[in-house]
Design a protein around this motif. Structure first.
Motif, PDB file in Angstrom:
ATOM      1  N   SER A 173       0.829  -1.205   0.000  1.00 53.75           N
ATOM      2  CA  SER A 173       0.000   0.000   0.000  1.00 53.75           C
ATOM      3  C   SER A 173       0.862   1.254   0.000  1.00 53.75           C
ATOM      4  N   SER A 193       2.351   1.544  -3.536  1.00 53.18           N
ATOM      5  CA  SER A 193       1.370   2.011  -4.512  1.00 53.18           C
ATOM      6  C   SER A 193       1.108   3.506  -4.333  1.00 53.18           C
ATOM      7  N   GLY A 194       1.164   3.979  -3.075  1.00 50.07           N
ATOM      8  CA  GLY A 194       0.992   5.412  -2.830  1.00 50.07           C
ATOM      9  C   GLY A 194       2.122   6.219  -3.430  1.00 50.07           C
ATOM     10  N   LYS A 235       3.947   5.311  -6.016  1.00 50.95           N
ATOM     11  CA  LYS A 235       3.801   5.267  -7.465  1.00 50.95           C
ATOM     12  C   LYS A 235       2.707   6.231  -7.929  1.00 50.95           C
ATOM     13  N   ALA A 236       1.630   6.324  -7.167  1.00 46.35           N
ATOM     14  CA  ALA A 236       0.538   7.229  -7.534  1.00 46.35           C
ATOM     15  C   ALA A 236       1.016   8.680  -7.523  1.00 46.35           C
ATOM     16  N   LYS A 237       1.819   9.039  -6.529  1.00 44.29           N
ATOM     17  CA  LYS A 237       2.357  10.405  -6.462  1.00 44.29           C
ATOM     18  C   LYS A 237       3.318  10.663  -7.619  1.00 44.29           C
ATOM     19  N   ARG A 290       3.331   9.161 -10.578  1.00 43.15           N
ATOM     20  CA  ARG A 290       2.540   9.289 -11.800  1.00 43.15           C
ATOM     21  C   ARG A 290       1.899  10.670 -11.875  1.00 43.15           C
ATOM     22  N   ALA A 291       1.330  11.128 -10.766  1.00 45.14           N
ATOM     23  CA  ALA A 291       0.647  12.425 -10.753  1.00 45.14           C
ATOM     24  C   ALA A 291       1.627  13.566 -11.038  1.00 45.14           C
ATOM     25  N   THR A 298       2.962   6.896 -16.483  1.00 46.58           N
ATOM     26  CA  THR A 298       2.020   8.007 -16.599  1.00 46.58           C
ATOM     27  C   THR A 298       1.341   7.984 -17.963  1.00 46.58           C
ATOM     28  N   GLU A 353       0.920   1.241 -20.282  1.00 46.38           N
ATOM     29  CA  GLU A 353       1.190   1.711 -18.930  1.00 46.38           C
ATOM     30  C   GLU A 353       2.018   0.656 -18.203  1.00 46.38           C
ATOM     31  N   ASP A 385       5.297   0.127 -14.940  1.00 47.61           N
ATOM     32  CA  ASP A 385       6.243   0.603 -13.941  1.00 47.61           C
ATOM     33  C   ASP A 385       7.633   0.087 -14.303  1.00 47.61           C
TER      34      ASP A 385
END
Length: 274
Positions: free
Chosen positions: A7, A10-11, A13-15, A17-18, A79, A101, A103
């Motif tokens: 978790s 994944s957080g 990676k989300a940041k 990507r953003a 991204t 997409e 990683d």
């Protein structure tokens, strides 16, 4: 051995990507550094029919020239927001690219799947350098080509990241500085005895997109995800915003060769998988 927390990862990676979806990275790729991708493809020796993976491909700065050389190209990036412009650029160039997409630290491709694995100032931004290097090697067939362009720590972009660091959000635990990928010894260590025929040389990219240091600053503040992210981190502190403005303008002035023209150093690295 300590296990990673899915978790938390994944957080992160989300940041990540953003951040790269902020601003207009395709404008950076097409207006400021377009020559990098072409130079990388030329150095890689990519030929007609080669299966090529462009890791952290962005909007296709290297993927599209590789396709123009006749390769079957997969452009992978964390991204996918960047793919829309990439598809338009590929269509305009009259080539086909498979956009996926992915990683860089966990590529969704089988072992030995590609004849060449390339990255143009992309893979360097994945936090775990060893994981990315391991994946780069894994998906490449024996004898296949690794070709990388990465900003050096000592060059303009490396210095820009150093200038932004005091103002930026803290990096994730264990993340390594991106410009380390621009150090030959670091890349050789990452690949270890899995690479042969290593050729590494420092090159200069001439950047003449900006008429002044101030124009450079304004463009990167508006278009480049890491710079935008840094400014957002200090948005509530006008004094720090002003200080960063000054630091970036002064950096560009120090590198101005006249009329806003600059030279940005990068490491051009090629090798073969044993």
């Amino acid at each position: 051995m300590a296990m990673s927390n899915p978790s938390v990862n994944s957080g992160i990676k989300a940041k990540h990507r953003a951040m790269w979806a902020l601003g207009d990275y395709p404008a950076v790729a097409t207006e400021v550094i377009p020559a990098l991708g072409t130079a990388l493809v030329e150095a890689s020796g990519i030929q007609q029919g080669d299966r090529v993976l462009d890791v952290a491909a962005g909007s296709g700065n290297a993927a599209i020239p590789a396709a123009q050389a006749g390769a079957q190209v997969t452009a992978a990036d964390l991204t996918p927001e960047l793919f829309e412009q990439g598809r338009r650029l590929a269509e305009h160039a009259g080539v086909s690219v498979d956009w996926q997409e992915a990683d860089a630290e966990d590529l969704p491709f089988g072992d030995d799947s590609f004849d060449a694995a390339i990255s143009c100032v992309g893979i360097m931004f994945a936090p775990n350098h060893q994981a990315s290097a391991d994946e780069l090697v894994r998906v490449l067939r024996p004898g296949g080509t690794i070709a990388l362009s990465n900003w050096t720590p000592e060059g303009f972009v490396g210095q820009m990241f150093a200038a932004m660091k005091p103002y930026a959000p803290p990096p994730p635990a264990g993340a390594q500085p991106p410009p380390l990928w621009g150090n030959e010894e670091h890349v050789v260590d990452l690949l270890g005895d899995r690479a042969s025929d290593v050729v590494a040389r420092r090159e200069k990219l001439t950047v003449d997109r900006f008429g002044s240091a101030e124009e450079f600053h304004d463009f990167f503040k508006a278009c480049y995800g890491p710079t935008i992210n840094t400014y957002r981190n200090i948005a509530e502190d006008p004094d720090r915003v002003q200080a960063l403005d000054q630091d970036l303008v002064e950096l560009a002035r120090r590198h101005d060769l006249g009329g806003g023209t600059m030279e940005w150093e990068y490491l051009l690295f090629t090798a073969r998988k044993r």
